[in-house]
Write a protein that holds these residues in place. Structure first.
Motif, PDB file in Angstrom:
ATOM      1  N   LEU A   1      37.091 -32.809  22.817  1.00 55.42           N
ATOM      2  CA  LEU A   1      35.843 -33.533  22.583  1.00 55.42           C
ATOM      3  C   LEU A   1      35.597 -33.771  21.104  1.00 55.42           C
ATOM      4  O   LEU A   1      34.994 -34.777  20.723  1.00 55.42           O
ATOM      5  CB  LEU A   1      34.669 -32.755  23.195  1.00 55.42           C
ATOM      6  CG  LEU A   1      34.623 -32.713  24.727  1.00 55.42           C
ATOM      7  CD1 LEU A   1      33.553 -31.738  25.199  1.00 55.42           C
ATOM      8  CD2 LEU A   1      34.361 -34.098  25.297  1.00 55.42           C
ATOM      9  N   THR A   2      36.059 -32.853  20.268  1.00 53.40           N
ATOM     10  CA  THR A   2      35.928 -33.033  18.819  1.00 53.40           C
ATOM     11  C   THR A   2      36.765 -34.217  18.350  1.00 53.40           C
ATOM     12  O   THR A   2      36.354 -34.998  17.484  1.00 53.40           O
ATOM     13  CB  THR A   2      36.358 -31.759  18.073  1.00 53.40           C
ATOM     14  OG1 THR A   2      35.517 -30.673  18.480  1.00 53.40           O
ATOM     15  CG2 THR A   2      36.240 -31.932  16.569  1.00 53.40           C
ATOM     16  N   PHE A   3      37.941 -34.356  18.948  1.00 50.22           N
ATOM     17  CA  PHE A   3      38.838 -35.458  18.600  1.00 50.22           C
ATOM     18  C   PHE A   3      38.269 -36.795  19.074  1.00 50.22           C
ATOM     19  O   PHE A   3      38.263 -37.783  18.335  1.00 50.22           O
ATOM     20  CB  PHE A   3      40.212 -35.218  19.224  1.00 50.22           C
ATOM     21  CG  PHE A   3      41.207 -36.312  18.965  1.00 50.22           C
ATOM     22  CD1 PHE A   3      41.840 -36.412  17.735  1.00 50.22           C
ATOM     23  CD2 PHE A   3      41.515 -37.231  19.958  1.00 50.22           C
ATOM     24  CE1 PHE A   3      42.760 -37.426  17.499  1.00 50.22           C
ATOM     25  CE2 PHE A   3      42.434 -38.246  19.726  1.00 50.22           C
ATOM     26  CZ  PHE A   3      43.063 -38.343  18.491  1.00 50.22           C
ATOM     27  N   ASP A   4      37.803 -36.825  20.316  1.00 52.36           N
ATOM     28  CA  ASP A   4      37.236 -38.050  20.891  1.00 52.36           C
ATOM     29  C   ASP A   4      36.377 -37.655  22.091  1.00 52.36           C
ATOM     30  O   ASP A   4      36.881 -37.028  23.023  1.00 52.36           O
ATOM     31  CB  ASP A   4      38.352 -38.992  21.341  1.00 52.36           C
ATOM     32  CG  ASP A   4      37.826 -40.372  21.746  1.00 52.36           C
ATOM     33  OD1 ASP A   4      36.621 -40.486  22.057  1.00 52.36           O
ATOM     34  OD2 ASP A   4      38.626 -41.323  21.760  1.00 52.36           O
ATOM     35  N   PRO A   5      35.071 -38.003  22.064  1.00 56.74           N
ATOM     36  CA  PRO A   5      34.185 -37.641  23.185  1.00 56.74           C
ATOM     37  C   PRO A   5      34.665 -38.168  24.537  1.00 56.74           C
ATOM     38  O   PRO A   5      34.340 -37.594  25.573  1.00 56.74           O
ATOM     39  CB  PRO A   5      32.846 -38.264  22.789  1.00 56.74           C
ATOM     40  CG  PRO A   5      32.899 -38.354  21.302  1.00 56.74           C
ATOM     41  CD  PRO A   5      34.330 -38.673  20.980  1.00 56.74           C
ATOM     42  N   LYS A   6      35.424 -39.252  24.518  1.00 53.52           N
ATOM     43  CA  LYS A   6      35.992 -39.778  25.761  1.00 53.52           C
ATOM     44  C   LYS A   6      37.426 -39.269  25.893  1.00 53.52           C
ATOM     45  O   LYS A   6      38.342 -39.749  25.224  1.00 53.52           O
ATOM     46  CB  LYS A   6      35.962 -41.302  25.780  1.00 53.52           C
ATOM     47  CG  LYS A   6      36.412 -41.884  27.118  1.00 53.52           C
ATOM     48  CD  LYS A   6      36.278 -43.398  27.157  1.00 53.52           C
ATOM     49  CE  LYS A   6      36.713 -43.939  28.521  1.00 53.52           C
ATOM     50  NZ  LYS A   6      36.579 -45.417  28.606  1.00 53.52           N
ATOM     51  N   ILE A   7      37.606 -38.287  26.748  1.00 52.79           N
ATOM     52  CA  ILE A   7      38.919 -37.650  26.901  1.00 52.79           C
ATOM     53  C   ILE A   7      39.820 -38.501  27.788  1.00 52.79           C
ATOM     54  O   ILE A   7      39.408 -38.956  28.857  1.00 52.79           O
ATOM     55  CB  ILE A   7      38.764 -36.241  27.496  1.00 52.79           C
ATOM     56  CG1 ILE A   7      37.933 -35.361  26.551  1.00 52.79           C
ATOM     57  CG2 ILE A   7      40.131 -35.601  27.739  1.00 52.79           C
ATOM     58  CD1 ILE A   7      37.606 -34.006  27.135  1.00 52.79           C
TER      59      ILE A   7
END
Length: 304
Positions: free
Chosen positions: A166-172
């Motif tokens: 989620l830190t990388f991208d909220p849309k996994i």
């Protein structure tokens, strides 16, 4: 109040303990909070602690961990429970009780017990989807199942991986999952065997070479294969009992058992036993003889 938190779901227990202590600290302040390791304190001292009145606080909360490590407490738990002051909340945290002993029997009668069992893969997938939403992100059901197949069923570990994703991208997405997570060796070996049993030789070689590109030695791969084949034997010989019974009797994770049942459904008991003997023989040869390990392991996989 005496409350017991128990069960193999470490994440669930820790989350509940955090909720309880946070609620207490918000209402009464954290001055009255105390954590005691019962395995390191004599019963007399424990009784003194739980019976003491609060100092500079309205109430006290004592978190008692590892009660099963205190022999005197196991034998005489009623002495401790009877001593708990009305102004003290006693929270007992024990992962696993021996339910035959007096400690558990007494707690069952005199305390509120909350048991946190491990979630199965379906429950974990649902939890991941919900948890991602709570943490401000999005995770689809198919991708949640993919995460579990890739990383296993340890809920605490899954929670940490979820934070990272989620830190990388909220849309996994599957792309971010592959980029940021490392597949468990057991899962990779299961995929290897699945491809081998399906007769997909190209996929089998691709998966094996992928393991080697990760600098995983063939001896280690074979050791993991032997471990998985051992599970195949256990599951196949007891498949009529159902996954839950097999898991309980063999001390295996129910998730692992259910996945293995998918492999054994088209195999005979004779085939599984023969495979076990071949795996054991090759594992021994790799450890005692000078042979081309890569060729030997790949040949084993292609001739299953």
């Amino acid at each position: 109040m005496v409350e017991v938190l128990t069960g193999g779901n470490d994440f669930g227990r820790k989350a509940e303990l955090k909720r309880i202590t946070t609620e207490f600290a918000t209402k009464y302040g954290d001055f009255g909070l105390e954590i005691i390791d019962a395995s390191e304190v004599e019963l007399g001292r424990l009784i003194e602690c739980v019976s003491s009145l609060p100092f500079l606080a309205q109430r006290r909360m004592i978190i008692l961990i590892n009660p099963a490590g205190n022999k005197s407490l196991i034998e005489s738990p009623e002495k401790l429970l009877e001593a708990v002051a009305e102004t003290t909340d006693l929270i007992i945290d024990e992962r696993k009780f021996d339910k035959r002993l007096n400690l558990f029997k007494t707690l069952k009668k005199q305390a509120q017990i909350k048991e946190f069992t491990e979630l199965d893969e379906r429950g974990l997938a649902s939890w991941l989807v919900t948890e991602a939403d709570k943490r401000g992100g999005h995770l689809g059901a198919n991708d949640a199942n993919y995460i579990i197949n890739r990383l296993g069923t340890n809920q605490l570990g899954l929670s940490q991986e979820l934070d990272k994703l989620l830190t990388f991208d909220p849309k996994i997405t599957k792309t971010s999952i592959n980029l940021l997570t490392e597949q468990l060796p057991q899962s990779s070996v299961f995929d290897l065997l699945d491809a081998a049993f399906s007769g997909n030789k190209k996929r089998t070689i691709e998966l094996y070479q992928d393991q080697r590109m990760q600098q995983i030695e063939p001896q280690y791969i074979m050791g993991m294969i032997a471990w998985q084949v051992h599970i195949l034997v256990l599951v196949k010989l007891n498949e009529k009992d159902g996954p839950e019974s097999i898991a309980s009797a063999s001390k295996l994770n129910p998730y692992v058992v259910r996945k293995t049942l998918g492999l054994t459904k088209n195999l005979t008991s004779g085939h599984v036993k023969e495979l076990s003997n071949k795996a054991l023989s090759l594992d021994i040869r790799l450890k005692t003889e000078t042979i081309d390990a890569d060729d030997a392991v790949q040949h084993f996989l292609l001739t299953i």
